[in-house]
Design a protein around this motif. Structure first.
Motif, PDB file in Angstrom:
ATOM      1  N   LEU A  54      87.142 -13.592  23.386  1.00 33.08           N
ATOM      2  CA  LEU A  54      85.999 -12.902  24.011  1.00 33.08           C
ATOM      3  C   LEU A  54      84.667 -13.442  23.499  1.00 33.08           C
ATOM      4  CD1 LEU A  54      86.780  -9.104  24.352  1.00 33.08           C
ATOM      5  CD2 LEU A  54      85.955 -10.636  26.114  1.00 33.08           C
ATOM      6  N   VAL A  55      84.578 -13.682  22.194  1.00 30.39           N
ATOM      7  CA  VAL A  55      83.336 -14.200  21.616  1.00 30.39           C
ATOM      8  C   VAL A  55      83.026 -15.588  22.164  1.00 30.39           C
ATOM      9  CG1 VAL A  55      82.310 -15.015  19.452  1.00 30.39           C
ATOM     10  CG2 VAL A  55      83.400 -12.788  19.536  1.00 30.39           C
ATOM     11  N   ILE A  56      84.041 -16.440  22.266  1.00 29.97           N
ATOM     12  CA  ILE A  56      83.826 -17.792  22.791  1.00 29.97           C
ATOM     13  C   ILE A  56      83.376 -17.740  24.248  1.00 29.97           C
ATOM     14  CG2 ILE A  56      85.008 -19.951  23.413  1.00 29.97           C
ATOM     15  CD1 ILE A  56      86.706 -19.541  20.856  1.00 29.97           C
ATOM     16  N   LEU A  57      84.020 -16.896  25.054  1.00 28.58           N
ATOM     17  CA  LEU A  57      83.620 -16.782  26.456  1.00 28.58           C
ATOM     18  C   LEU A  57      82.230 -16.174  26.593  1.00 28.58           C
ATOM     19  CD1 LEU A  57      86.976 -15.725  28.152  1.00 28.58           C
ATOM     20  CD2 LEU A  57      85.788 -17.919  28.339  1.00 28.58           C
ATOM     21  N   ALA A  58      81.882 -15.227  25.725  1.00 29.61           N
ATOM     22  CA  ALA A  58      80.532 -14.658  25.755  1.00 29.61           C
ATOM     23  C   ALA A  58      79.492 -15.700  25.360  1.00 29.61           C
ATOM     24  CB  ALA A  58      80.451 -13.447  24.836  1.00 29.61           C
ATOM     25  N   LEU A  59      79.827 -16.541  24.392  1.00 31.10           N
ATOM     26  CA  LEU A  59      78.931 -17.624  23.998  1.00 31.10           C
ATOM     27  C   LEU A  59      78.707 -18.593  25.162  1.00 31.10           C
ATOM     28  CD1 LEU A  59      77.380 -19.149  21.721  1.00 31.10           C
ATOM     29  CD2 LEU A  59      79.516 -20.350  21.283  1.00 31.10           C
ATOM     30  N   PHE A  60      79.768 -18.929  25.879  1.00 37.36           N
ATOM     31  CA  PHE A  60      79.613 -19.809  27.032  1.00 37.36           C
ATOM     32  C   PHE A  60      78.853 -19.131  28.165  1.00 37.36           C
ATOM     33  CE2 PHE A  60      82.201 -22.908  25.041  1.00 37.36           C
ATOM     34  CZ  PHE A  60      81.939 -24.086  25.723  1.00 37.36           C
ATOM     35  N   LEU A  61      78.924 -17.808  28.271  1.00 36.56           N
ATOM     36  CA  LEU A  61      78.110 -17.103  29.260  1.00 36.56           C
ATOM     37  C   LEU A  61      76.635 -17.236  28.906  1.00 36.56           C
ATOM     38  CD1 LEU A  61      77.932 -15.273  31.757  1.00 36.56           C
ATOM     39  CD2 LEU A  61      78.033 -13.330  30.198  1.00 36.56           C
ATOM     40  N   ILE A  62      76.317 -17.090  27.630  1.00 38.41           N
ATOM     41  CA  ILE A  62      74.923 -17.255  27.191  1.00 38.41           C
ATOM     42  C   ILE A  62      74.459 -18.683  27.438  1.00 38.41           C
ATOM     43  CG2 ILE A  62      73.423 -17.260  25.161  1.00 38.41           C
ATOM     44  CD1 ILE A  62      75.171 -14.911  24.113  1.00 38.41           C
ATOM     45  N   LEU A  63      75.308 -19.661  27.115  1.00 39.80           N
ATOM     46  CA  LEU A  63      74.951 -21.057  27.359  1.00 39.80           C
ATOM     47  C   LEU A  63      74.835 -21.366  28.852  1.00 39.80           C
ATOM     48  CD1 LEU A  63      77.141 -22.848  24.669  1.00 39.80           C
ATOM     49  CD2 LEU A  63      74.666 -22.501  24.633  1.00 39.80           C
ATOM     50  N   SER A  64      75.603 -20.659  29.680  1.00 36.88           N
ATOM     51  CA  SER A  64      75.517 -20.855  31.125  1.00 36.88           C
ATOM     52  C   SER A  64      74.221 -20.296  31.691  1.00 36.88           C
ATOM     53  CB  SER A  64      76.697 -20.183  31.825  1.00 36.88           C
ATOM     54  OG  SER A  64      77.895 -20.799  31.476  1.00 36.88           O
ATOM     55  N   LEU A  65      73.672 -19.298  31.026  1.00 38.97           N
ATOM     56  CA  LEU A  65      72.422 -18.701  31.505  1.00 38.97           C
ATOM     57  C   LEU A  65      71.212 -19.575  31.211  1.00 38.97           C
ATOM     58  CD1 LEU A  65      73.000 -14.968  30.590  1.00 38.97           C
ATOM     59  CD2 LEU A  65      72.868 -15.953  32.876  1.00 38.97           C
ATOM     60  N   LEU A  66      71.334 -20.429  30.210  1.00 35.59           N
ATOM     61  CA  LEU A  66      70.225 -21.321  29.882  1.00 35.59           C
ATOM     62  C   LEU A  66      70.123 -22.418  30.934  1.00 35.59           C
ATOM     63  CD1 LEU A  66      70.859 -21.745  26.064  1.00 35.59           C
ATOM     64  CD2 LEU A  66      69.222 -20.226  27.178  1.00 35.59           C
ATOM     65  N   PRO A  67      68.926 -22.785  31.333  1.00 30.92           N
ATOM     66  CA  PRO A  67      68.803 -23.869  32.311  1.00 30.92           C
ATOM     67  C   PRO A  67      69.259 -25.190  31.716  1.00 30.92           C
ATOM     68  CG  PRO A  67      66.643 -23.086  31.627  1.00 30.92           C
ATOM     69  CD  PRO A  67      67.651 -22.196  30.982  1.00 30.92           C
ATOM     70  N   LYS A  68      69.902 -25.980  32.535  1.00 28.29           N
ATOM     71  CA  LYS A  68      70.474 -27.247  32.078  1.00 28.29           C
ATOM     72  C   LYS A  68      69.378 -28.287  31.929  1.00 28.29           C
ATOM     73  CE  LYS A  68      72.833 -29.777  34.948  1.00 28.29           C
ATOM     74  NZ  LYS A  68      73.841 -30.332  35.826  1.00 28.29           N
ATOM     75  N   GLY A  69      69.371 -28.933  30.788  1.00 28.95           N
ATOM     76  CA  GLY A  69      68.438 -30.022  30.561  1.00 28.95           C
ATOM     77  C   GLY A  69      69.097 -31.358  30.837  1.00 28.95           C
ATOM     78  N   ASN A 106      81.830 -16.841  34.209  1.00 29.85           N
ATOM     79  CA  ASN A 106      81.154 -17.988  33.598  1.00 29.85           C
ATOM     80  C   ASN A 106      80.895 -19.148  34.559  1.00 29.85           C
ATOM     81  OD1 ASN A 106      80.739 -16.828  31.125  1.00 29.85           O
ATOM     82  ND2 ASN A 106      82.437 -17.840  30.122  1.00 29.85           N
ATOM     83  N   PRO A 107      81.901 -19.662  35.279  1.00 26.25           N
ATOM     84  CA  PRO A 107      81.601 -20.767  36.207  1.00 26.25           C
ATOM     85  C   PRO A 107      80.654 -20.361  37.336  1.00 26.25           C
ATOM     86  CG  PRO A 107      83.959 -20.616  35.813  1.00 26.25           C
ATOM     87  CD  PRO A 107      83.329 -19.409  35.193  1.00 26.25           C
ATOM     88  N   ILE A 108      80.772 -19.113  37.790  1.00 21.55           N
ATOM     89  CA  ILE A 108      79.895 -18.640  38.865  1.00 21.55           C
ATOM     90  C   ILE A 108      78.454 -18.582  38.380  1.00 21.55           C
ATOM     91  CG2 ILE A 108      79.365 -16.655  40.345  1.00 21.55           C
ATOM     92  CD1 ILE A 108      82.406 -16.087  40.372  1.00 21.55           C
ATOM     93  N   VAL A 109      78.245 -18.019  37.195  1.00 23.33           N
ATOM     94  CA  VAL A 109      76.895 -17.926  36.637  1.00 23.33           C
ATOM     95  C   VAL A 109      76.318 -19.318  36.396  1.00 23.33           C
ATOM     96  CG1 VAL A 109      75.613 -17.244  34.562  1.00 23.33           C
ATOM     97  CG2 VAL A 109      77.176 -15.639  35.635  1.00 23.33           C
ATOM     98  N   TYR A 110      77.137 -20.233  35.883  1.00 20.77           N
ATOM     99  CA  TYR A 110      76.653 -21.588  35.620  1.00 20.77           C
ATOM    100  C   TYR A 110      76.204 -22.254  36.920  1.00 20.77           C
ATOM    101  CZ  TYR A 110      76.292 -26.329  33.918  1.00 20.77           C
ATOM    102  OH  TYR A 110      75.807 -27.564  33.598  1.00 20.77           O
ATOM    103  N   LYS A 111      77.022 -22.132  37.963  1.00 20.41           N
ATOM    104  CA  LYS A 111      76.668 -22.760  39.241  1.00 20.41           C
ATOM    105  C   LYS A 111      75.413 -22.136  39.840  1.00 20.41           C
ATOM    106  CE  LYS A 111      79.015 -26.172  40.799  1.00 20.41           C
ATOM    107  NZ  LYS A 111      78.404 -27.467  40.906  1.00 20.41           N
ATOM    108  N   LEU A 112      75.292 -20.818  39.782  1.00 14.99           N
ATOM    109  CA  LEU A 112      74.117 -20.147  40.349  1.00 14.99           C
ATOM    110  C   LEU A 112      72.854 -20.455  39.550  1.00 14.99           C
ATOM    111  CD1 LEU A 112      75.560 -16.654  41.317  1.00 14.99           C
ATOM    112  CD2 LEU A 112      74.991 -18.549  42.844  1.00 14.99           C
ATOM    113  N   ARG A 113      72.983 -20.526  38.252  1.00 11.85           N
ATOM    114  CA  ARG A 113      71.817 -20.756  37.398  1.00 11.85           C
ATOM    115  C   ARG A 113      71.359 -22.208  37.420  1.00 11.85           C
ATOM    116  NH1 ARG A 113      67.219 -19.679  35.573  1.00 11.85           N
ATOM    117  NH2 ARG A 113      66.861 -19.896  33.363  1.00 11.85           N
ATOM    118  N   ASN A 114      72.281 -23.127  37.564  1.00  9.17           N
ATOM    119  CA  ASN A 114      71.949 -24.547  37.494  1.00  9.17           C
ATOM    120  C   ASN A 114      72.150 -25.237  38.839  1.00  9.17           C
ATOM    121  OD1 ASN A 114      71.399 -24.775  34.571  1.00  9.17           O
ATOM    122  ND2 ASN A 114      73.514 -24.102  34.435  1.00  9.17           N
ATOM    123  N   LYS A 115      71.673 -24.612  39.876  1.00  9.24           N
ATOM    124  CA  LYS A 115      71.742 -25.230  41.198  1.00  9.24           C
ATOM    125  C   LYS A 115      70.918 -26.505  41.202  1.00  9.24           C
ATOM    126  CE  LYS A 115      72.362 -21.279  44.216  1.00  9.24           C
ATOM    127  NZ  LYS A 115      71.739 -20.470  45.254  1.00  9.24           N
TER     128      LYS A 115
END
Length: 108
Positions: free
Chosen positions: A17-32, A89-98
């Motif tokens: 759960l902690v690892i997946l939550a960490l990746f959720l936080i990283l997915s929310l950050l805009p991709k550089g 996580n994948p959904i948030v990453y795709k929506l956040r980093n369109k």
């Protein structure tokens, strides 16, 4: 006769759960440009951790049946959280980093 509660896998579910939550936080950050976190890494982590969590739940249920132990409701809620985060996580990453299309104009 009171049944014992089996809680030995709770730590592993918590770590997942902690690892997946960490990746959720990283997915929310805009991709550089030099981002380590890619869609493939988010998808791979989500799928593998969902498979590991599911296998762990199946093994735990086998232990519960073999040793006539009682299940832990917190472990079930942690597994549901793993499923939700693995899907989210994948959904948030795709929506956040369109990828935004840039319109280029030629002034020739």
């Amino acid at each position: 006769m009171e049944l014992e509660i089996f809680t030995q896998f709770r730590l592993v579910f918590g770590i997942i759960l902690v690892i997946l939550a960490l990746f959720l936080i990283l997915s929310l950050l805009p991709k550089g440009r030099d981002s380590i976190v890619t869609f493939f890494s988010v998808l791979a982590i989500s799928i593998t951790h969902l498979v590991i969590g599911t296998a762990l739940l199946v093994v735990e249920n086998a232990f519960l049946e073999d040793f006539t132990l009682d299940g832990d409701s917190l472990t079930l809620y942690m597994f549901i959280g793993i499923v939700v985060l693995a899907i989210l996580n994948p959904i948030v990453y795709k929506l956040r980093n369109k990828t935004r299309r840039r319109s280029t104009y030629s002034y020739k």
